[in-house]
Design a protein around this motif. Structure first.
Motif, mmCIF file in Angstrom:
data_model
loop_
_atom_site.group_PDB
_atom_site.id
_atom_site.type_symbol
_atom_site.label_atom_id
_atom_site.label_comp_id
_atom_site.label_asym_id
_atom_site.label_seq_id
_atom_site.Cartn_x
_atom_site.Cartn_y
_atom_site.Cartn_z
ATOM 1 N N UNK A 292 0.847 -1.200 0.000
ATOM 2 C CA UNK A 292 0.000 0.000 0.000
ATOM 3 C C UNK A 292 0.880 1.247 0.000
ATOM 4 N N UNK A 293 0.523 2.216 -0.834
ATOM 5 C CA UNK A 293 1.232 3.495 -0.870
ATOM 6 C C UNK A 293 0.217 4.627 -0.909
ATOM 7 N N UNK A 294 0.540 5.714 -0.235
ATOM 8 C CA UNK A 294 -0.221 6.950 -0.413
ATOM 9 C C UNK A 294 0.656 7.889 -1.223
ATOM 10 N N UNK A 295 0.092 8.477 -2.278
ATOM 11 C CA UNK A 295 0.890 9.308 -3.177
ATOM 12 C C UNK A 295 0.114 10.547 -3.593
ATOM 13 N N UNK A 296 0.823 11.429 -4.267
ATOM 14 C CA UNK A 296 0.170 12.530 -4.971
ATOM 15 C C UNK A 296 0.727 12.529 -6.386
ATOM 16 N N UNK A 297 -0.069 12.011 -7.295
ATOM 17 C CA UNK A 297 0.385 11.952 -8.693
ATOM 18 C C UNK A 297 0.595 13.355 -9.245
ATOM 19 N N UNK A 298 -0.188 14.309 -8.719
ATOM 20 C CA UNK A 298 -0.094 15.682 -9.224
ATOM 21 C C UNK A 298 1.203 16.349 -8.783
ATOM 22 N N UNK A 299 1.634 16.065 -7.558
ATOM 23 C CA UNK A 299 2.806 16.753 -7.012
ATOM 24 C C UNK A 299 4.127 16.139 -7.442
ATOM 25 N N UNK A 300 4.141 14.811 -7.452
ATOM 26 C CA UNK A 300 5.410 14.150 -7.766
ATOM 27 C C UNK A 300 5.168 12.770 -8.375
ATOM 28 N N UNK A 301 5.972 12.465 -9.347
ATOM 29 C CA UNK A 301 5.858 11.152 -9.997
ATOM 30 C C UNK A 301 6.559 10.063 -9.191
ATOM 31 N N UNK A 302 7.370 10.470 -8.218
ATOM 32 C CA UNK A 302 8.237 9.499 -7.540
ATOM 33 C C UNK A 302 7.436 8.425 -6.798
ATOM 34 N N UNK A 303 6.427 8.847 -6.029
ATOM 35 C CA UNK A 303 5.647 7.880 -5.253
ATOM 36 C C UNK A 303 4.937 6.890 -6.147
ATOM 37 N N UNK A 304 4.362 7.394 -7.206
ATOM 38 C CA UNK A 304 3.642 6.517 -8.136
ATOM 39 C C UNK A 304 4.631 5.559 -8.800
ATOM 40 N N UNK A 305 5.781 6.100 -9.178
ATOM 41 C CA UNK A 305 6.796 5.260 -9.830
ATOM 42 C C UNK A 305 7.265 4.151 -8.893
ATOM 43 N N UNK A 306 7.414 4.489 -7.609
ATOM 44 C CA UNK A 306 7.842 3.498 -6.629
ATOM 45 C C UNK A 306 6.802 2.381 -6.488
ATOM 46 N N UNK A 307 5.542 2.801 -6.384
ATOM 47 C CA UNK A 307 4.459 1.812 -6.258
ATOM 48 C C UNK A 307 4.408 0.920 -7.494
ATOM 49 N N UNK A 308 4.571 1.543 -8.634
ATOM 50 C CA UNK A 308 4.510 0.813 -9.898
ATOM 51 C C UNK A 308 5.670 -0.170 -10.006
#
Ligand SMILES: Nc1nc2c(ncn2[C@@H]2O[C@H](COP(=O)(O)OP(=O)(O)OP(=O)(O)O)[C@@H](O)[C@H]2O)c(=O)[nH]1
Length: 232
Positions: free
Chosen positions: A166-182
């Motif tokens: 599970x990750x909480x991210x902000x796709x709008x603010x930064x791609x890093x969290x989404x990239x990590x989850x992916x």
């Protein structure tokens, strides 16, 4: 060791596929679409098929990726499919069968999208188990803290209930969290892919998990468990 890179694409690269045809396009659900996705070059492994699931408006289409990653030093193709409005058009179950990795997205600012995510996780376990598949739960829009309706703890509990990261991210603010989850999703999917490719052949002499572990770590033959003896 698994190494990998996931590159957020410069343009909208999440693809939509509204029927079970084999062609993948970058079009929206409504249009017919031509096959404009980059063709997979002669890669050793099958492309990993990722389905992005989530209620409308959670920010799925802000998550953009190129269709190729490097895992274990090898280039691996990735096909990404946004579930888009296919729940309404009835393609969802085709898509669930198609995919082998699932990114389930909700918005932390919208309780109903969280319930929808729970529904997707439940549907996945009903449709895909006992087969191999991998899932990551993603709470998006964490930047809008004042409008939060879903606690981080709720997301965490849901992920534990369905055994997925599970990750909480902000796709709008930064791609890093989404990239990590992916990346987490792809690593797991790749491991399952390799596992599926293993021939199912029983080899004499290797017939238990502990024996295999013993072979790997070199304990076989060196360590003999002594059974307690009651004889006097
Ligand atoms: N504040 C904030 N807004 C976001 C974030 N991610 C996406 N959005 C916005 O949320 C809105 C909906 O995003 P979309 O990407 O269209 O959502 P979707 O899940 O693809 O929606 P459908 O196409 O209807 O399924 C857009 O205005 C985005 O700019 C985020 O992390 N934070």
């Amino acid at each position: 060791m698994v190494t990998g890179t996931v590159t957020p694409g410069p343009a909208m690269l999440i693809t939509s596929r509204c029927s079970s045809q084999s062609s993948i396009s970058t079009s929206s659900c409504a249009s017919s679409g031509t096959n404009t996705a980059p063709r997979q070059t002669a890669a050793a492994a099958e492309p990993i098929k990722v389905l992005v699931l989530g209620a409308p408006g959670v920010g799925k289409s802000d998550m953009r990726y190129t269709h190729s990653v490097t895992l274990d030093g090898a280039r691996t193709g990735v096909e990404i499919l946004d579930s888009c409005r296919c729940i309404a058009t009835g393609c969802l179950f085709d898509h669930l069968r198609w995919g082998d990795a699932f990114l389930v997205v909700y918005s932390v600012c919208e309780r109903s999208s969280f319930q929808a995510a729970r529904g997707f996780l439940e549907t996945l376990s009903q449709e895909k188990l006992p087969g191999y598949f991998t899932t990551v739960l993603l709470g998006n829009k964490r930047d809008i803290e004042h409008a939060r309706q879903v606690d981080t703890e709720d997301g965490h509990e849901l992920s534990l209930a369905y055994g997925c990261p599970f990750y909480e991210v902000s796709a709008a603010e930064s791609a890093t969290g989404v990239a990590l989850a992916f990346h987490t999703l792809l690593k797991e999917a790749r491991s399952l892919q390799l596992l599926k490719m293993l021939p199912i052949r029983r080899r004499s002499g290797v017939n238990s998990v502990s024996k295999v572990l013993g072979n790997i770590f070199g304990k076989n033959g060196k360590y003999k468990k002594k059974r307690p003896s009651l004889s006097i």
